[in-house]
Motif scaffolding. Structure first.
Motif, PDB file in Angstrom:
ATOM      1  N   SER A 164      55.640  28.832  83.934  1.00 29.66           N
ATOM      2  CA  SER A 164      56.261  27.583  82.943  1.00 29.66           C
ATOM      3  C   SER A 164      56.184  28.263  81.520  1.00 29.66           C
ATOM      4  O   SER A 164      55.014  29.005  81.180  1.00 29.66           O
ATOM      5  CB  SER A 164      55.683  26.328  83.138  1.00 29.66           C
ATOM      6  N   VAL A 165      56.702  27.820  80.800  1.00 30.53           N
ATOM      7  CA  VAL A 165      56.964  28.303  79.218  1.00 30.53           C
ATOM      8  C   VAL A 165      56.907  26.806  78.619  1.00 30.53           C
ATOM      9  O   VAL A 165      57.897  26.081  78.775  1.00 30.53           O
ATOM     10  CB  VAL A 165      58.068  29.082  78.648  1.00 30.53           C
ATOM     11  N   THR A 166      55.762  26.632  77.880  1.00 31.04           N
ATOM     12  CA  THR A 166      55.728  25.304  77.108  1.00 31.04           C
ATOM     13  C   THR A 166      55.711  25.536  75.749  1.00 31.04           C
ATOM     14  O   THR A 166      55.120  26.307  75.024  1.00 31.04           O
ATOM     15  CB  THR A 166      54.332  24.899  77.298  1.00 31.04           C
ATOM     16  N   THR A 167      56.958  25.057  74.983  1.00 31.30           N
ATOM     17  CA  THR A 167      57.126  25.144  73.528  1.00 31.30           C
ATOM     18  C   THR A 167      56.348  23.916  73.083  1.00 31.30           C
ATOM     19  O   THR A 167      56.632  22.724  73.324  1.00 31.30           O
ATOM     20  CB  THR A 167      58.529  25.247  72.922  1.00 31.30           C
ATOM     21  N   VAL A 168      55.148  23.988  72.157  1.00 27.95           N
ATOM     22  CA  VAL A 168      54.681  23.183  71.729  1.00 27.95           C
ATOM     23  C   VAL A 168      55.268  22.421  70.494  1.00 27.95           C
ATOM     24  O   VAL A 168      55.295  23.061  69.343  1.00 27.95           O
ATOM     25  CB  VAL A 168      53.023  23.321  71.372  1.00 27.95           C
ATOM     26  N   ASP A 169      55.922  21.631  70.859  1.00 26.54           N
ATOM     27  CA  ASP A 169      57.058  21.064  69.934  1.00 26.54           C
ATOM     28  C   ASP A 169      56.361  19.766  68.910  1.00 26.54           C
ATOM     29  O   ASP A 169      57.326  18.985  68.047  1.00 26.54           O
ATOM     30  CB  ASP A 169      58.415  20.720  70.380  1.00 26.54           C
ATOM     31  N   HIS A 170      55.105  19.715  68.954  1.00 30.49           N
ATOM     32  CA  HIS A 170      54.562  18.643  67.959  1.00 30.49           C
ATOM     33  C   HIS A 170      54.881  18.872  66.490  1.00 30.49           C
ATOM     34  O   HIS A 170      55.019  19.946  66.250  1.00 30.49           O
ATOM     35  CB  HIS A 170      53.024  18.751  68.312  1.00 30.49           C
ATOM     36  N   ILE A 176      52.859  29.828  80.089  1.00 33.78           N
ATOM     37  CA  ILE A 176      52.789  30.442  78.722  1.00 33.78           C
ATOM     38  C   ILE A 176      53.055  29.387  77.760  1.00 33.78           C
ATOM     39  O   ILE A 176      53.799  28.376  77.912  1.00 33.78           O
ATOM     40  CB  ILE A 176      53.914  31.430  78.423  1.00 33.78           C
ATOM     41  N   PHE A 177      52.113  29.344  76.802  1.00 31.43           N
ATOM     42  CA  PHE A 177      52.013  28.194  75.590  1.00 31.43           C
ATOM     43  C   PHE A 177      52.493  28.878  74.391  1.00 31.43           C
ATOM     44  O   PHE A 177      51.740  29.654  73.960  1.00 31.43           O
ATOM     45  CB  PHE A 177      50.899  27.541  75.735  1.00 31.43           C
ATOM     46  N   THR A 178      53.446  28.448  73.556  1.00 32.25           N
ATOM     47  CA  THR A 178      53.769  28.907  72.419  1.00 32.25           C
ATOM     48  C   THR A 178      54.251  27.965  71.239  1.00 32.25           C
ATOM     49  O   THR A 178      54.940  26.861  71.902  1.00 32.25           O
ATOM     50  CB  THR A 178      54.803  30.357  72.517  1.00 32.25           C
ATOM     51  N   ALA A 179      54.382  28.274  69.960  1.00 35.81           N
ATOM     52  CA  ALA A 179      54.863  27.015  69.066  1.00 35.81           C
ATOM     53  C   ALA A 179      56.154  27.446  68.909  1.00 35.81           C
ATOM     54  O   ALA A 179      56.948  26.562  68.391  1.00 35.81           O
ATOM     55  CB  ALA A 179      53.834  27.295  67.981  1.00 35.81           C
ATOM     56  N   ALA A 180      56.736  28.363  69.172  1.00 40.15           N
ATOM     57  CA  ALA A 180      57.930  28.748  69.112  1.00 40.15           C
ATOM     58  C   ALA A 180      58.722  29.857  69.835  1.00 40.15           C
ATOM     59  O   ALA A 180      57.844  31.013  70.073  1.00 40.15           O
ATOM     60  CB  ALA A 180      58.343  29.072  67.709  1.00 40.15           C
ATOM     61  N   VAL A 181      59.802  29.873  70.298  1.00 40.16           N
ATOM     62  CA  VAL A 181      60.361  30.946  70.912  1.00 40.16           C
ATOM     63  C   VAL A 181      61.562  31.382  70.054  1.00 40.16           C
ATOM     64  O   VAL A 181      62.703  30.719  69.720  1.00 40.16           O
ATOM     65  CB  VAL A 181      61.057  30.772  72.422  1.00 40.16           C
ATOM     66  N   ASP A 182      61.578  32.646  69.233  1.00 39.27           N
ATOM     67  CA  ASP A 182      62.273  32.990  68.213  1.00 39.27           C
ATOM     68  C   ASP A 182      63.718  33.863  68.884  1.00 39.27           C
ATOM     69  O   ASP A 182      63.778  34.062  70.300  1.00 39.27           O
ATOM     70  CB  ASP A 182      61.654  33.936  67.354  1.00 39.27           C
ATOM     71  N   GLU A 183      64.257  34.488  68.001  1.00 36.25           N
ATOM     72  CA  GLU A 183      65.666  34.924  68.443  1.00 36.25           C
ATOM     73  C   GLU A 183      65.591  36.433  69.219  1.00 36.25           C
ATOM     74  O   GLU A 183      66.041  36.279  70.356  1.00 36.25           O
ATOM     75  CB  GLU A 183      66.616  35.407  67.287  1.00 36.25           C
ATOM     76  N   ARG A 184      64.835  37.317  68.811  1.00 35.50           N
ATOM     77  CA  ARG A 184      64.913  38.628  69.477  1.00 35.50           C
ATOM     78  C   ARG A 184      63.699  39.428  68.775  1.00 35.50           C
ATOM     79  O   ARG A 184      63.245  39.266  67.781  1.00 35.50           O
ATOM     80  CB  ARG A 184      66.306  39.369  69.071  1.00 35.50           C
ATOM     81  N   LEU A 185      63.597  40.781  69.323  1.00 32.54           N
ATOM     82  CA  LEU A 185      63.110  41.576  68.838  1.00 32.54           C
ATOM     83  C   LEU A 185      63.859  42.495  68.060  1.00 32.54           C
ATOM     84  O   LEU A 185      64.836  42.818  68.296  1.00 32.54           O
ATOM     85  CB  LEU A 185      62.347  42.653  69.806  1.00 32.54           C
ATOM     86  N   ASN A 186      63.282  43.149  66.730  1.00 34.14           N
ATOM     87  CA  ASN A 186      64.304  44.202  65.899  1.00 34.14           C
ATOM     88  C   ASN A 186      63.947  45.484  66.600  1.00 34.14           C
ATOM     89  O   ASN A 186      62.902  45.697  67.424  1.00 34.14           O
ATOM     90  CB  ASN A 186      64.102  43.926  64.577  1.00 34.14           C
ATOM     91  N   GLU A 187      64.603  46.620  66.074  1.00 33.91           N
ATOM     92  CA  GLU A 187      64.317  48.036  66.525  1.00 33.91           C
ATOM     93  C   GLU A 187      63.009  48.361  66.040  1.00 33.91           C
ATOM     94  O   GLU A 187      62.447  49.355  66.838  1.00 33.91           O
ATOM     95  CB  GLU A 187      65.336  48.766  65.904  1.00 33.91           C
ATOM     96  N   LYS A 188      62.193  47.837  65.212  1.00 34.71           N
ATOM     97  CA  LYS A 188      60.733  48.177  65.136  1.00 34.71           C
ATOM     98  C   LYS A 188      59.826  47.614  65.985  1.00 34.71           C
ATOM     99  O   LYS A 188      58.664  47.551  65.718  1.00 34.71           O
ATOM    100  CB  LYS A 188      60.435  47.984  63.646  1.00 34.71           C
TER     101      LYS A 188
END
Ligand code: URA
Length: 210
Positions: free
Chosen positions: A4-10, A180-192
């Motif tokens: 599971s992925v928990t986005t902590v949206d507090h 997995i616990f995260t505060a945010a799931v972002d868009e993507r990784l860049n080339e670096k």
């Protein structure tokens, strides 16, 4: 089975993370926010810890009341940025043991190579909460969890501040049993290999090395 992925949206977690992302947030403020957000993430990841009952005499009467069952969870930090999450998490669970895992990427093979590994002895009896602020490619997290499983770690969870979809997929494929616990799931990784929008290099921002 897919973990599971928990986005902590507090709202407090989201607010603090936004302030941390700002490139103009200065070091003392960044550290203060990190301490606070780490505590809130630890609160979320420990929601299902086991309790036992003890007898307590309050000023009014004797009562059977819940306390955490032993042993308490342990935190496993992935060096070096993971250390930044420790202060806030230990504010919440001061009795937690702490393990350290150091890995570097071999430039020729691109394999994660262990350079430091010291964890509590009774890993099989604890919830081990593995911490690293940025889940980017996921390779380091995968390797750290492999080492812990080699040591018969029982229940494992992974906590980060910001995750890239690529890192989540890599971690889920390799360790489908680890939530997995995260505060945010972002868009993507860049080339670096940076998370976009992310917050930059977490280690540099925590330790003021850039
Ligand atoms: N590690 C970081 O510190 N930041 C990123 O964006 C990706 C990996």
């Amino acid at each position: 089975m897919q973990n599971s992925v928990t986005t902590v949206d507090h709202p407090l977690v989201q607010h603090k993370l936004t302030l941390m992302r700002d490139k103009d947030t200065a070091l003392p403020e960044f550290r203060r926010l990190l301490r606070e957000i780490s505590l809130l993430l630890a609160y979320e990841v420990t929601r299902h810890l086991e309790l036992k009952t003890v007898t307590v005499e309050t000023p009014v009467s004797e009562a059977e009341l819940p306390v955490l069952a032993q042993p308490e969870p342990c935190f496993i930090t992935i060096l070096r940025a993971g250390n930044g999450l420790l202060d806030g998490m230990l504010d919440l669970i001061p009795a937690a043991s702490v393990g350290h895992v150091g890995l570097y990427r071999d430039p020729s093979t691109l394999e994660a190579v262990e350079y430091y590994y010291k964890v509590p002895q009774d890993m099989n009896r604890r919830l081990a909460i593995v911490v690293d602020p940025m889940l980017a490619t996921g390779h380091t997290a995968v390797a750290a969890l492999e080492l812990l499983k080699r040591d018969n770690a029982g229940a494992l969870s992974f906590v980060c501040l910001v995750a890239a979809p690529e890192g989540i997929k890599t971690l889920q494929d390799a360790h489908p049993d680890v939530p997995i616990f995260t505060a945010a799931v972002d868009e993507r990784l860049n080339e670096k290999g940076y998370i976009v929008p992310g917050l930059g290099d977490a280690g540099d921002r925590i330790f003021g090395t850039k």
